[in-house]
Design a protein around this motif. Structure first.
Motif, PDB file in Angstrom:
ATOM      1  N   VAL A 143       0.827  -1.213   0.000  1.00  0.00           N
ATOM      2  CA  VAL A 143       0.000   0.000   0.000  1.00  0.00           C
ATOM      3  C   VAL A 143       0.860   1.262   0.000  1.00  0.00           C
ATOM      4  O   VAL A 143       0.555   2.235  -0.701  1.00  0.00           O
ATOM      5  N   VAL A 144       1.943   1.251   0.765  1.00  0.00           N
ATOM      6  CA  VAL A 144       2.815   2.431   0.833  1.00  0.00           C
ATOM      7  C   VAL A 144       3.402   2.744  -0.538  1.00  0.00           C
ATOM      8  O   VAL A 144       3.458   3.903  -0.969  1.00  0.00           O
ATOM      9  N   VAL A 145       3.824   1.710  -1.247  1.00  0.00           N
ATOM     10  CA  VAL A 145       4.400   1.912  -2.576  1.00  0.00           C
ATOM     11  C   VAL A 145       3.322   2.359  -3.563  1.00  0.00           C
ATOM     12  O   VAL A 145       3.573   3.192  -4.439  1.00  0.00           O
ATOM     13  N   GLN A 146       2.112   1.825  -3.420  1.00  0.00           N
ATOM     14  CA  GLN A 146       1.020   2.256  -4.301  1.00  0.00           C
ATOM     15  C   GLN A 146       0.744   3.746  -4.141  1.00  0.00           C
ATOM     16  O   GLN A 146       0.495   4.446  -5.121  1.00  0.00           O
ATOM     17  N   VAL A 147       0.783   4.236  -2.911  1.00  0.00           N
ATOM     18  CA  VAL A 147       0.595   5.665  -2.669  1.00  0.00           C
ATOM     19  C   VAL A 147       1.732   6.463  -3.308  1.00  0.00           C
ATOM     20  O   VAL A 147       1.524   7.520  -3.920  1.00  0.00           O
ATOM     21  N   LEU A 148       2.960   5.933  -3.209  1.00  0.00           N
ATOM     22  CA  LEU A 148       4.122   6.618  -3.767  1.00  0.00           C
ATOM     23  C   LEU A 148       4.044   6.739  -5.282  1.00  0.00           C
ATOM     24  O   LEU A 148       4.526   7.718  -5.865  1.00  0.00           O
ATOM     25  N   THR A 149       3.413   5.774  -5.943  1.00  0.00           N
ATOM     26  CA  THR A 149       3.328   5.822  -7.407  1.00  0.00           C
ATOM     27  C   THR A 149       2.509   7.000  -7.919  1.00  0.00           C
ATOM     28  O   THR A 149       2.634   7.367  -9.088  1.00  0.00           O
ATOM     29  N   HIS A 150       1.686   7.599  -7.067  1.00  0.00           N
ATOM     30  CA  HIS A 150       0.852   8.714  -7.522  1.00  0.00           C
ATOM     31  C   HIS A 150       1.666   9.972  -7.812  1.00  0.00           C
ATOM     32  O   HIS A 150       1.153  10.901  -8.447  1.00  0.00           O
ATOM     33  N   VAL A 151       2.909  10.045  -7.344  1.00  0.00           N
ATOM     34  CA  VAL A 151       3.753  11.199  -7.653  1.00  0.00           C
ATOM     35  C   VAL A 151       4.682  10.907  -8.819  1.00  0.00           C
ATOM     36  O   VAL A 151       5.557  11.712  -9.140  1.00  0.00           O
ATOM     37  N   VAL A 152       4.519   9.769  -9.460  1.00  0.00           N
ATOM     38  CA  VAL A 152       5.330   9.384 -10.619  1.00  0.00           C
ATOM     39  C   VAL A 152       4.524   9.680 -11.882  1.00  0.00           C
ATOM     40  O   VAL A 152       3.493   9.050 -12.129  1.00  0.00           O
ATOM     41  N   ALA A 153       4.977  10.636 -12.668  1.00  0.00           N
ATOM     42  CA  ALA A 153       4.227  11.032 -13.866  1.00  0.00           C
ATOM     43  C   ALA A 153       4.104   9.882 -14.864  1.00  0.00           C
ATOM     44  O   ALA A 153       3.100   9.764 -15.575  1.00  0.00           O
ATOM     45  N   ALA A 154       5.101   9.021 -14.905  1.00  0.00           N
ATOM     46  CA  ALA A 154       5.078   7.906 -15.861  1.00  0.00           C
ATOM     47  C   ALA A 154       3.909   6.961 -15.607  1.00  0.00           C
ATOM     48  O   ALA A 154       3.426   6.310 -16.538  1.00  0.00           O
ATOM     49  N   ARG A 155       3.453   6.882 -14.354  1.00  0.00           N
ATOM     50  CA  ARG A 155       2.311   6.007 -14.043  1.00  0.00           C
ATOM     51  C   ARG A 155       1.094   6.390 -14.895  1.00  0.00           C
ATOM     52  O   ARG A 155       0.403   5.525 -15.445  1.00  0.00           O
ATOM     53  N   TYR A 156       0.830   7.667 -15.011  1.00  0.00           N
ATOM     54  CA  TYR A 156      -0.359   8.130 -15.728  1.00  0.00           C
ATOM     55  C   TYR A 156      -0.196   7.955 -17.240  1.00  0.00           C
ATOM     56  O   TYR A 156      -1.155   7.616 -17.934  1.00  0.00           O
ATOM     57  N   PHE A 157       1.027   8.164 -17.725  1.00  0.00           N
ATOM     58  CA  PHE A 157       1.241   8.028 -19.165  1.00  0.00           C
ATOM     59  C   PHE A 157       1.225   6.562 -19.594  1.00  0.00           C
ATOM     60  O   PHE A 157       0.768   6.241 -20.695  1.00  0.00           O
ATOM     61  N   VAL A 158       1.725   5.662 -18.747  1.00  0.00           N
ATOM     62  CA  VAL A 158       1.662   4.235 -19.057  1.00  0.00           C
ATOM     63  C   VAL A 158       0.206   3.789 -19.191  1.00  0.00           C
ATOM     64  O   VAL A 158      -0.163   3.059 -20.126  1.00  0.00           O
ATOM     65  N   ALA A 159      -0.638   4.235 -18.260  1.00  0.00           N
ATOM     66  CA  ALA A 159      -2.057   3.874 -18.326  1.00  0.00           C
ATOM     67  C   ALA A 159      -2.699   4.394 -19.612  1.00  0.00           C
ATOM     68  O   ALA A 159      -3.505   3.708 -20.246  1.00  0.00           O
ATOM     69  N   ILE A 160      -2.327   5.622 -20.014  1.00  0.00           N
ATOM     70  CA  ILE A 160      -2.890   6.196 -21.234  1.00  0.00           C
ATOM     71  C   ILE A 160      -2.429   5.414 -22.460  1.00  0.00           C
ATOM     72  O   ILE A 160      -3.235   5.064 -23.341  1.00  0.00           O
ATOM     73  N   LEU A 161      -1.129   5.123 -22.550  1.00  0.00           N
ATOM     74  CA  LEU A 161      -0.606   4.445 -23.731  1.00  0.00           C
ATOM     75  C   LEU A 161      -1.156   3.028 -23.870  1.00  0.00           C
ATOM     76  O   LEU A 161      -1.536   2.608 -24.969  1.00  0.00           O
TER      77      LEU A 161
END
Length: 381
Positions: free
Chosen positions: A323-341
């Motif tokens: 859970v802690v790492v999942q929260v940390l991923t929200h500040v990683v811009a690549a997370r959002y672009f990977v989902a889009i691509l």
């Protein structure tokens, strides 16, 4: 008054064009920038597209046949016909275990001496499956593949003997978005994010740091050029470079690796622009704060490239992380672009997924570019 404003606007345009020309010439004279923008993405795409696969095929598996017969031969043939296995026959359990310990096989199937007798009679005919659990994911895949081959073989045997098969529930599986189950279709879109992160963040992280080290930025500060013009002059050439690398990567994904593109190219272009602006902002902020090329490069790799590789969902499922790492991923811009691509390439224009992730990229781009503008001042500290 109007003439004065016209002259001022003309001077601003000339200054900005001069800065853009200077930075463009610097890029052309620096082979490393061209290599990072165009050569490195090609190498990574070729490496991951051809060399890395999450599919388990041609897995070496040992089959211990204590008493050969028609039934055991039929069973072994079912595994030989499967693309997932390369069966190797052993006559004793000791030989099979030795092969497993020496990593010559990834699992063992044991057909006991009374396997054929049990199969012909009314008793159960169990098989023993021993799997190498060092790699838990591969072990689970291997176990599932064995059960699939075993169930298909058993159904054929019963049909051949005209024994009625009573199945209360029949599963009909349909695979959406990636019906071939090809990991390449999943990996290549995510790799585009890693490529753009390298171009956007790593290159711009070295821009102002190089200027500080060479002392040329101090000379630039005493000129009439404004901070906004400096930022535009630094960022725009690398934006063009990054979008050029993105176009090259998309062309390779579509025509070389044959990854399907079910979404709109215009949406892809807009979302790529948003992500590249956020990456440029992060790289520029690192460059402004560190003022040292080596330190800026190391921080850019640690703060942008590694999170894009490990915490974006490119290789590892975010939902399976702590859970802690999942929260940390929200500040990683690549997370959002990977989902889009992955949505654009494999599913299409799913706006309920694209819009929230695009909005997050807008916020991150505005934050990093705004902070970079605030931190860069026209005075020598």
């Amino acid at each position: 008054m109007l003439e004065g404003l016209t002259m001022t606007g003309s001077m601003i345009n000339r200054r900005l064009l001069g800065l853009l020309r200077k930075e463009s010439l610097q890029i052309l004279r620096d082979p490393s920038s061209i290599a990072i923008a165009f050569v490195l993405p090609v190498v990574l795409l070729l490496l991951f597209g051809y060399g890395v696969s999450l599919d388990s095929k041609h897995v070496p598996i040992g089959i211990v046949v204590e008493q050969p017969g028609a039934e055991t031969a039929s069973f072994v043939a079912a595994f030989r016909q499967s693309v997932y296995f390369e069966p190797r026959i052993y006559r004793s359990l000791q030989a099979g275990r030795a092969a497993l310990r020496e990593r010559r096989v990834d699992g063992i199937l044991v057909l006991a001496a009374d396997f054929a007798q049990r199969l012909k009679g009314d008793r159960d005919a169990p098989i023993q499956v021993i799997v190498n659990g060092v790699d838990a994911n591969s072990a689970r895949l291997l176990e599932g593949y064995v059960q699939g081959v075993w169930s298909i073989w058993l159904q054929r045997e019963l049909e051949a003997r005209q024994i009625p098969v009573s199945v209360p529930v029949e599963a009909q599986t349909r695979i959406w978005f990636n019906p071939e189950l090809a990991s390449r279709n999943y990996l290549v879109p995510g790799l585009l994010v890693v490529n753009m992160t390298l171009v956007g963040a790593l290159l711009t992280a070295l821009v102002l740091a190089r200027e500080w080290e060479r002392g040329t930025l101090e000379a630039l500060m005493v000129t009439p050029v404004t901070i906004g013009e400096i930022l535009i002059g630094k960022l725009l050439p690398y934006f063009v470079l990054g979008m050029g690398g993105m176009v090259l990567s998309v062309v390779m994904a579509l025509f070389l690796f044959e990854v399907p593109m079910r979404g709109s190219f215009w949406v892809l272009a807009v979302c790529s622009t948003l992500f590249l602006l956020s990456a440029l902002g992060m790289g520029l902020l690192i460059s402004i704060v560190t003022r040292n090329q080596f330190v800026a490069g190391m921080i850019a790799i640690l703060a942008t490239f590694l999170p894009a590789f490990l915490l974006s969902g490119f290789l590892f499922d975010i939902g399976s992380m702590p859970v802690v790492v999942q929260v940390l991923t929200h500040v990683v811009a690549a997370r959002y672009f990977v989902a889009i691509l992955q949505t654009l390439f494999l599913a299409g224009d799913v706006w309920s997924l694209i819009l929230p992730n695009a909005a997050a990229l807008v916020l991150m781009a505005a934050f990093f570019l705004g902070l970079s503008r605030r931190r860069l001042r026209k005075r020598i500290e």
